[in-house]
Design a protein around this motif. Structure first.
Motif, PDB file in Angstrom:
ATOM      1  N   GLY A   1     -15.429 -24.993 -26.126  1.00  0.00           N
ATOM      2  CA  GLY A   1     -14.718 -24.956 -27.402  1.00  0.00           C
ATOM      3  C   GLY A   1     -15.241 -25.964 -28.402  1.00  0.00           C
ATOM      4  O   GLY A   1     -15.081 -25.806 -29.603  1.00  0.00           O
ATOM      5  N   THR A   2     -15.883 -27.033 -27.925  1.00  0.00           N
ATOM      6  CA  THR A   2     -16.404 -28.071 -28.819  1.00  0.00           C
ATOM      7  C   THR A   2     -17.841 -28.393 -28.442  1.00  0.00           C
ATOM      8  O   THR A   2     -18.123 -29.402 -27.786  1.00  0.00           O
ATOM      9  CB  THR A   2     -15.558 -29.359 -28.729  1.00  0.00           C
ATOM     10  N   ALA A   3     -18.746 -27.525 -28.862  1.00  0.00           N
ATOM     11  CA  ALA A   3     -20.166 -27.742 -28.565  1.00  0.00           C
ATOM     12  C   ALA A   3     -20.647 -29.012 -29.261  1.00  0.00           C
ATOM     13  O   ALA A   3     -20.238 -29.323 -30.367  1.00  0.00           O
ATOM     14  CB  ALA A   3     -20.976 -26.548 -29.038  1.00  0.00           C
ATOM     15  N   GLU A   4     -21.515 -29.760 -28.587  1.00  0.00           N
ATOM     16  CA  GLU A   4     -22.032 -31.025 -29.109  1.00  0.00           C
ATOM     17  C   GLU A   4     -23.530 -30.885 -29.345  1.00  0.00           C
ATOM     18  O   GLU A   4     -24.308 -30.788 -28.400  1.00  0.00           O
ATOM     19  CB  GLU A   4     -21.761 -32.148 -28.107  1.00  0.00           C
ATOM     20  N   ALA A   5     -23.902 -30.861 -30.607  1.00  0.00           N
ATOM     21  CA  ALA A   5     -25.326 -30.769 -30.949  1.00  0.00           C
ATOM     22  C   ALA A   5     -26.042 -32.024 -30.472  1.00  0.00           C
ATOM     23  O   ALA A   5     -25.578 -33.142 -30.683  1.00  0.00           O
ATOM     24  CB  ALA A   5     -25.485 -30.625 -32.448  1.00  0.00           C
ATOM     25  N   GLY A   6     -27.160 -31.844 -29.809  1.00  0.00           N
ATOM     26  CA  GLY A   6     -27.924 -32.983 -29.320  1.00  0.00           C
ATOM     27  C   GLY A   6     -27.341 -33.642 -28.090  1.00  0.00           C
ATOM     28  O   GLY A   6     -27.733 -34.750 -27.726  1.00  0.00           O
ATOM     29  N   GLY A   7     -26.402 -32.986 -27.434  1.00  0.00           N
ATOM     30  CA  GLY A   7     -25.801 -33.539 -26.210  1.00  0.00           C
ATOM     31  C   GLY A   7     -26.785 -33.511 -25.056  1.00  0.00           C
ATOM     32  O   GLY A   7     -27.911 -33.041 -25.183  1.00  0.00           O
ATOM     33  N   ILE A   8     -26.349 -34.018 -23.906  1.00  0.00           N
ATOM     34  CA  ILE A   8     -27.248 -34.053 -22.752  1.00  0.00           C
ATOM     35  C   ILE A   8     -27.464 -32.643 -22.207  1.00  0.00           C
ATOM     36  O   ILE A   8     -26.639 -31.753 -22.376  1.00  0.00           O
ATOM     37  CB  ILE A   8     -26.721 -34.994 -21.648  1.00  0.00           C
ATOM     38  N   THR A   9     -28.575 -32.469 -21.543  1.00  0.00           N
ATOM     39  CA  THR A   9     -28.891 -31.167 -20.962  1.00  0.00           C
ATOM     40  C   THR A   9     -28.207 -31.017 -19.609  1.00  0.00           C
ATOM     41  O   THR A   9     -27.716 -32.000 -19.028  1.00  0.00           O
ATOM     42  CB  THR A   9     -30.414 -31.015 -20.763  1.00  0.00           C
ATOM     43  N   SER A  10     -28.220 -29.812 -19.099  1.00  0.00           N
ATOM     44  CA  SER A  10     -27.651 -29.557 -17.772  1.00  0.00           C
ATOM     45  C   SER A  10     -28.380 -30.361 -16.711  1.00  0.00           C
ATOM     46  O   SER A  10     -27.762 -30.938 -15.812  1.00  0.00           O
ATOM     47  CB  SER A  10     -27.752 -28.066 -17.438  1.00  0.00           C
TER      48      SER A  10
END
Length: 66
Positions: free
Chosen positions: A5-14
Motif C-alpha cells: 500500500g505504501t511503495a517506497e521509491a529507492g527502498g532496499i531490494t529483496s
C-alpha cells in the motif's frame, strides 16, 4: 515491492532484505519476535511480492529459531 500500500521509491531490494535477515541470524542476536506487514496482493498481479514475503518469513523462521 509493487504489492504494498505504501511503495517506497529507492527502498532496499529483496536480495538486500534477505541478506539482512541472514546477517542478523549470523550475529547471534536474541530475536524474540518478527513481523512482516503491508503485503497487498491486489496491487501486484505478478505475485512477486507474495513470493518474496513468503521467502523472507521462511528465512526469519529458519534463521532466528535456536
Amino acid at each position: 515491492a509493487p504489492g504494498t500500500g505504501t511503495a517506497e521509491a529507492g527502498g532496499i531490494t529483496s536480495k538486500e532484505l534477505i541478506e539482512s535477515v541472514h546477517a542478523i541470524a549470523r550475529a547471534g542476536i536474541n530475536i524474540v519476535g518478527c513481523d512482516l506487514v503491508e503485503v497487498a496482493p491486489a496491487y501486484d498481479p505478478t505475485e512477486q511480492t507474495q513470493i518474496v514475503a513468503a521467502k523472507v518469513i521462511r528465512e526469519m523462521l529458519l534463521g532466528f529459531i535456536k
